[in-house]
Design a protein around this motif. Structure first.
Motif, PDB file in Angstrom:
ATOM      1  N   THR A 128       0.840  -1.206   0.000  1.00 54.26           N
ATOM      2  CA  THR A 128       0.000   0.000   0.000  1.00 54.26           C
ATOM      3  C   THR A 128       0.876   1.258   0.000  1.00 54.26           C
ATOM      4  OG1 THR A 128      -1.765  -1.169   1.192  1.00 54.26           O
ATOM      5  CG2 THR A 128      -1.812   1.246   1.245  1.00 54.26           C
ATOM      6  N   ARG A 129       1.947   1.224   0.811  1.00 49.55           N
ATOM      7  CA  ARG A 129       2.877   2.364   0.841  1.00 49.55           C
ATOM      8  C   ARG A 129       3.592   2.512  -0.505  1.00 49.55           C
ATOM      9  NH1 ARG A 129       3.813   0.222   6.044  1.00 49.55           N
ATOM     10  NH2 ARG A 129       5.716  -0.837   5.411  1.00 49.55           N
ATOM     11  N   ALA A 149       3.504   5.653  -3.266  1.00 44.80           N
ATOM     12  CA  ALA A 149       4.713   6.285  -3.798  1.00 44.80           C
ATOM     13  C   ALA A 149       4.728   6.235  -5.324  1.00 44.80           C
ATOM     14  CB  ALA A 149       5.953   5.591  -3.235  1.00 44.80           C
ATOM     15  N   LEU A 150       4.278   5.116  -5.899  1.00 39.33           N
ATOM     16  CA  LEU A 150       4.242   4.982  -7.359  1.00 39.33           C
ATOM     17  C   LEU A 150       3.203   5.924  -7.973  1.00 39.33           C
ATOM     18  CD1 LEU A 150       4.554   1.104  -7.753  1.00 39.33           C
ATOM     19  CD2 LEU A 150       6.265   2.816  -8.371  1.00 39.33           C
ATOM     20  N   LYS A 151       2.056   6.061  -7.322  1.00 42.13           N
ATOM     21  CA  LYS A 151       1.040   6.990  -7.832  1.00 42.13           C
ATOM     22  C   LYS A 151       1.584   8.419  -7.842  1.00 42.13           C
ATOM     23  CE  LYS A 151      -2.663   5.882  -5.326  1.00 42.13           C
ATOM     24  NZ  LYS A 151      -4.098   5.919  -4.932  1.00 42.13           N
ATOM     25  N   LEU A 152       2.357   8.768  -6.834  1.00 42.31           N
ATOM     26  CA  LEU A 152       2.964  10.097  -6.782  1.00 42.31           C
ATOM     27  C   LEU A 152       3.995  10.248  -7.902  1.00 42.31           C
ATOM     28  CD1 LEU A 152       3.241  12.781  -5.213  1.00 42.31           C
ATOM     29  CD2 LEU A 152       5.030  11.684  -3.849  1.00 42.31           C
ATOM     30  N   LYS A 153       4.802   9.229  -8.118  1.00 39.76           N
ATOM     31  CA  LYS A 153       5.852   9.269  -9.138  1.00 39.76           C
ATOM     32  C   LYS A 153       5.271   9.390 -10.539  1.00 39.76           C
ATOM     33  CE  LYS A 153       9.817   6.601 -10.844  1.00 39.76           C
ATOM     34  NZ  LYS A 153      10.667   5.402 -10.634  1.00 39.76           N
ATOM     35  N   TYR A 154       4.161   8.667 -10.786  1.00 40.96           N
ATOM     36  CA  TYR A 154       3.584   8.629 -12.131  1.00 40.96           C
ATOM     37  C   TYR A 154       2.355   9.537 -12.276  1.00 40.96           C
ATOM     38  CZ  TYR A 154       6.756   4.813 -13.170  1.00 40.96           C
ATOM     39  OH  TYR A 154       7.886   4.064 -13.382  1.00 40.96           O
ATOM     40  N   ALA A 174      -0.493   9.983 -10.609  1.00 46.22           N
ATOM     41  CA  ALA A 174      -1.808   9.328 -10.595  1.00 46.22           C
ATOM     42  C   ALA A 174      -2.449   9.419  -9.212  1.00 46.22           C
ATOM     43  CB  ALA A 174      -1.654   7.862 -11.002  1.00 46.22           C
ATOM     44  N   THR A 175      -2.147  10.491  -8.485  1.00 43.63           N
ATOM     45  CA  THR A 175      -2.639  10.614  -7.107  1.00 43.63           C
ATOM     46  C   THR A 175      -4.157  10.794  -7.043  1.00 43.63           C
ATOM     47  OG1 THR A 175      -2.051  12.966  -7.231  1.00 43.63           O
ATOM     48  CG2 THR A 175      -0.485  11.494  -6.163  1.00 43.63           C
ATOM     49  N   GLU A 176      -4.778  11.220  -8.142  1.00 41.97           N
ATOM     50  CA  GLU A 176      -6.229  11.400  -8.130  1.00 41.97           C
ATOM     51  C   GLU A 176      -6.973  10.064  -8.200  1.00 41.97           C
ATOM     52  OE1 GLU A 176      -7.338  14.063 -11.227  1.00 41.97           O
ATOM     53  OE2 GLU A 176      -6.238  15.769 -10.383  1.00 41.97           O
ATOM     54  N   TYR A 177      -6.270   9.000  -8.534  1.00 45.69           N
ATOM     55  CA  TYR A 177      -6.891   7.667  -8.593  1.00 45.69           C
ATOM     56  C   TYR A 177      -7.202   7.224  -7.170  1.00 45.69           C
ATOM     57  CZ  TYR A 177      -7.708   2.904 -10.250  1.00 45.69           C
ATOM     58  OH  TYR A 177      -8.270   1.690 -10.569  1.00 45.69           O
ATOM     59  N   GLN A 178      -8.483   6.978  -6.890  1.00 43.50           N
ATOM     60  CA  GLN A 178      -8.934   6.790  -5.518  1.00 43.50           C
ATOM     61  C   GLN A 178      -8.518   5.459  -4.900  1.00 43.50           C
ATOM     62  OE1 GLN A 178     -10.428   9.231  -3.686  1.00 43.50           O
ATOM     63  NE2 GLN A 178      -9.940  10.461  -5.512  1.00 43.50           N
ATOM     64  N   ASP A 179      -8.551   4.395  -5.663  1.00 42.43           N
ATOM     65  CA  ASP A 179      -8.277   3.067  -5.114  1.00 42.43           C
ATOM     66  C   ASP A 179      -6.821   2.988  -4.646  1.00 42.43           C
ATOM     67  OD1 ASP A 179      -8.153   0.435  -4.418  1.00 42.43           O
ATOM     68  OD2 ASP A 179      -8.804  -0.361  -6.351  1.00 42.43           O
ATOM     69  N   SER A 193      -5.349  -3.447  -6.742  1.00 43.75           N
ATOM     70  CA  SER A 193      -5.769  -2.667  -7.916  1.00 43.75           C
ATOM     71  C   SER A 193      -4.910  -3.021  -9.129  1.00 43.75           C
ATOM     72  CB  SER A 193      -5.652  -1.178  -7.606  1.00 43.75           C
ATOM     73  OG  SER A 193      -5.699  -0.416  -8.785  1.00 43.75           O
ATOM     74  N   HIS A 194      -5.546  -3.038 -10.293  1.00 44.74           N
ATOM     75  CA  HIS A 194      -4.805  -3.310 -11.533  1.00 44.74           C
ATOM     76  C   HIS A 194      -3.782  -2.206 -11.821  1.00 44.74           C
ATOM     77  CE1 HIS A 194      -3.921  -5.119 -15.359  1.00 44.74           C
ATOM     78  NE2 HIS A 194      -4.250  -4.015 -16.023  1.00 44.74           N
ATOM     79  N   LEU A 195      -4.090  -1.000 -11.399  1.00 39.32           N
ATOM     80  CA  LEU A 195      -3.144   0.101 -11.606  1.00 39.32           C
ATOM     81  C   LEU A 195      -1.832  -0.177 -10.877  1.00 39.32           C
ATOM     82  CD1 LEU A 195      -2.456   2.900 -12.694  1.00 39.32           C
ATOM     83  CD2 LEU A 195      -3.497   3.884 -10.640  1.00 39.32           C
ATOM     84  N   TYR A 196      -1.904  -0.749  -9.685  1.00 32.58           N
ATOM     85  CA  TYR A 196      -0.683  -1.082  -8.936  1.00 32.58           C
ATOM     86  C   TYR A 196       0.193  -2.041  -9.739  1.00 32.58           C
ATOM     87  CZ  TYR A 196       2.321  -3.058  -5.284  1.00 32.58           C
ATOM     88  OH  TYR A 196       3.406  -3.504  -4.552  1.00 32.58           O
ATOM     89  N   LYS A 197      -0.452  -3.042 -10.353  1.00 33.31           N
ATOM     90  CA  LYS A 197       0.295  -4.018 -11.160  1.00 33.31           C
ATOM     91  C   LYS A 197       0.952  -3.339 -12.364  1.00 33.31           C
ATOM     92  CE  LYS A 197      -2.900  -7.682  -9.810  1.00 33.31           C
ATOM     93  NZ  LYS A 197      -3.997  -8.569 -10.260  1.00 33.31           N
ATOM     94  N   ILE A 198       0.240  -2.397 -12.972  1.00 36.48           N
ATOM     95  CA  ILE A 198       0.784  -1.673 -14.126  1.00 36.48           C
ATOM     96  C   ILE A 198       2.017  -0.864 -13.715  1.00 36.48           C
ATOM     97  CG2 ILE A 198       0.352   0.221 -15.752  1.00 36.48           C
ATOM     98  CD1 ILE A 198      -2.544  -0.727 -15.941  1.00 36.48           C
ATOM     99  N   LEU A 199       1.887  -0.124 -12.621  1.00 33.74           N
ATOM    100  CA  LEU A 199       2.992   0.727 -12.173  1.00 33.74           C
ATOM    101  C   LEU A 199       4.191  -0.106 -11.732  1.00 33.74           C
ATOM    102  CD1 LEU A 199       1.068   3.520 -10.213  1.00 33.74           C
ATOM    103  CD2 LEU A 199       1.800   3.486 -12.599  1.00 33.74           C
ATOM    104  N   LYS A 200       3.933  -1.250 -11.135  1.00 35.14           N
ATOM    105  CA  LYS A 200       5.035  -2.152 -10.749  1.00 35.14           C
ATOM    106  C   LYS A 200       5.789  -2.632 -11.987  1.00 35.14           C
ATOM    107  CE  LYS A 200       5.816  -4.587  -7.437  1.00 35.14           C
ATOM    108  NZ  LYS A 200       6.973  -4.660  -6.501  1.00 35.14           N
ATOM    109  N   ARG A 201       5.032  -3.033 -13.015  1.00 26.75           N
ATOM    110  CA  ARG A 201       5.682  -3.496 -14.242  1.00 26.75           C
ATOM    111  C   ARG A 201       6.485  -2.375 -14.888  1.00 26.75           C
ATOM    112  NH1 ARG A 201       0.864  -6.502 -15.192  1.00 26.75           N
ATOM    113  NH2 ARG A 201       0.055  -4.902 -16.603  1.00 26.75           N
TER     114      ARG A 201
END
Length: 433
Positions: free
Chosen positions: A216-217, A221-226, A228-233, A238-246
């Motif tokens: 979760t942490r 951090a990835l949402k901030l980097k890319y 995407a902080t407005e994404y609520q989940d 979340s699928h977005l987490y998997k995308i950012l990890k890749r």
């Protein structure tokens, strides 16, 4: 006054003077000891003519110095003394805070000072330290320690319940579980050794909770980097987490990922990913690596033809250097030479038209001159066929290998003769035997 009475008076005065001299010597000796104890031996002034003696007496009694006295120590260059004074001040404050003011010694090397510093950070006391408090009648201080321990035990029990670690029955604060749960609660990532310990205790639910919190942490951090902080989940499921990890590892988005992001208007991520991928490809080109077909196709689809041209220019320049034809000037996307050099690199046979072009095409090279006044002359050049040097050797080496393979396949001796001929032209006659 009689003679005997006068003698007695004189003797009394003499003894009094002697006593005063001894007192002065005692004071000087005491001053010397205090200077040694409080690191002020480099200050060579009599106790009577300095503030230092009275400052050291205050420190010895545990009395706090005034701001003016501290400033005086600094001005006089007694930095070590001032440092000890600050430690004495802290020690005195801790004694007051932890109900130990009746203890007389205020010097920082006191065993009590070490104990009180532990209490200040709620660090556990050893049995010997706790017993020392009891033996020195510092019962209130010992009670504060016990109160701290009780609060820790209550916290330990809450943490075990919060992070589903009740399978571990040990409630002692010395248990390795306690600092591990504190780490989780403080939002710190667990080390491999801590995870291994939890696995050995079969606390799989605790591990799962810790890992989900870490993810979760990381997601935040990835949402901030890319951007995407407005994404609520915020769930790591979340699928977005998997995308950012890749993205952190591959630098390239798949078609499904791009569609997912476009539907949710997360186009900033696509732009950042594309910029990263372009940067990776440019680095690859700079290190003179070849782009593969999928990379070139991606560049075409994303309107980066300039990078494709740049890659070809770099590759063409490297090949011209390798085959000693740097003086041949042409653009890679229109040059037949580039096509020919690529074939030679892949050890492919040249077409007859390629060979004919190489025989017809010349490149200008400087003509050697030996006159003494050559510095006054214009540089002279002569044309040299491209079908020479390293290109010549590469071509005949490829042909020789081809005819050898044909001989192995057909057993036709004409192929063997052709191979020998090409080996000689490639300046490797030893292959002819």
């Amino acid at each position: 006054m009689g003679e005997s009475q006068l003698e007695e008076t004189l003797e009394a005065i003499k003894q009094e003077q002697k006593h005063k001299v001894q007192e002065l010597r005692n004071l000087e000796f005491e001053f010397s000891k205090l200077k040694s104890k409080y690191k002020a031996t480099n200050y060579n002034v009599s106790w009577q003519s300095t503030h230092l003696y009275f400052i050291l007496l205050k420190l010895e009694s545990g009395t706090l110095l005034t701001d003016l006295e501290v400033q005086w120590l600094r001005r006089t260059g007694l930095y070590e003394t001032n440092q000890i004074a600050q430690e004495v001040k802290r020690f005195t404050q801790l004694k007051s805070q932890y109900k130990a003011s009746q203890y007389q010694d205020s010097y920082p090397d006191s065993f009590l000072y070490q104990i009180l510093k532990k209490l200040e950070v709620t660090e556990r006391l050893s049995d010997s330290e706790y017993n020392w408090l009891l033996n020195n009648q510092l019962l209130e201080t010992a009670e504060i320690f016990q109160q701290q321990e009780s609060e820790k035990e209550a916290q330990f029990a809450k943490l075990k319940d919060k992070y589903q670690a009740n399978l571990h029955s040990d409630l002692l604060l010395s248990s390795p579980l306690y600092p591990i749960l504190q780490n989780i609660d403080a939002k710190n990532d667990l080390s491999d050794s801590e995870i291994n310990w939890l696995e050995q205790q079969k606390l799989s639910e605790t591990i799962a909770i810790a890992q989900e919190l870490e993810q979760t942490r990381e997601f935040a951090a990835l949402k901030l980097k890319y951007k995407a902080t407005e994404y609520q989940d915020s769930s790591p499921k979340s699928h977005l987490y998997k995308i950012l990890k890749r993205l952190e590892f591959s630098n390239q988005l798949g078609e499904q990922d791009i569609n997912f992001l476009k539907k949710r208007k997360l186009t900033d991520i696509i732009e950042i990913a594309n910029e990263k991928y372009v940067s990776i490809l440019k680095s690859k080109i700079d290190s003179e690596e070849l782009l593969n077909e999928s990379e070139i196709e991606w560049l075409k689809n994303n309107r980066h033809e300039d990078i494709i041209i740049f890659a070809k220019q770099k590759h063409f320049a490297a090949l011209k250097s390798k085959y000693d034809v740097l003086r041949y000037q042409d653009k890679p996307h229109t040059s037949l030479l580039y096509t020919i050099l690529q074939k030679l690199e892949l050890k492919e046979r040249l077409e007859a038209t390629d060979v004919a072009w190489l025989q017809e095409t010349k490149v200008e090279v400087p003509l050697a001159t030996y006159s003494y006044d050559r510095w006054q002359q214009e540089p002279q050049h002569q044309g040299t066929k491209l079908f020479s040097g390293k290109i010549w050797i590469a071509y005949h080496t490829i042909e020789a290998n081809f005819y050898e393979q044909e001989f192995q396949r057909t057993d036709n001796k004409w192929n063997l003769a052709n191979a020998s001929s090409h080996w000689r032209k490639a300046d490797e006659p030893e292959h002819c035997n």
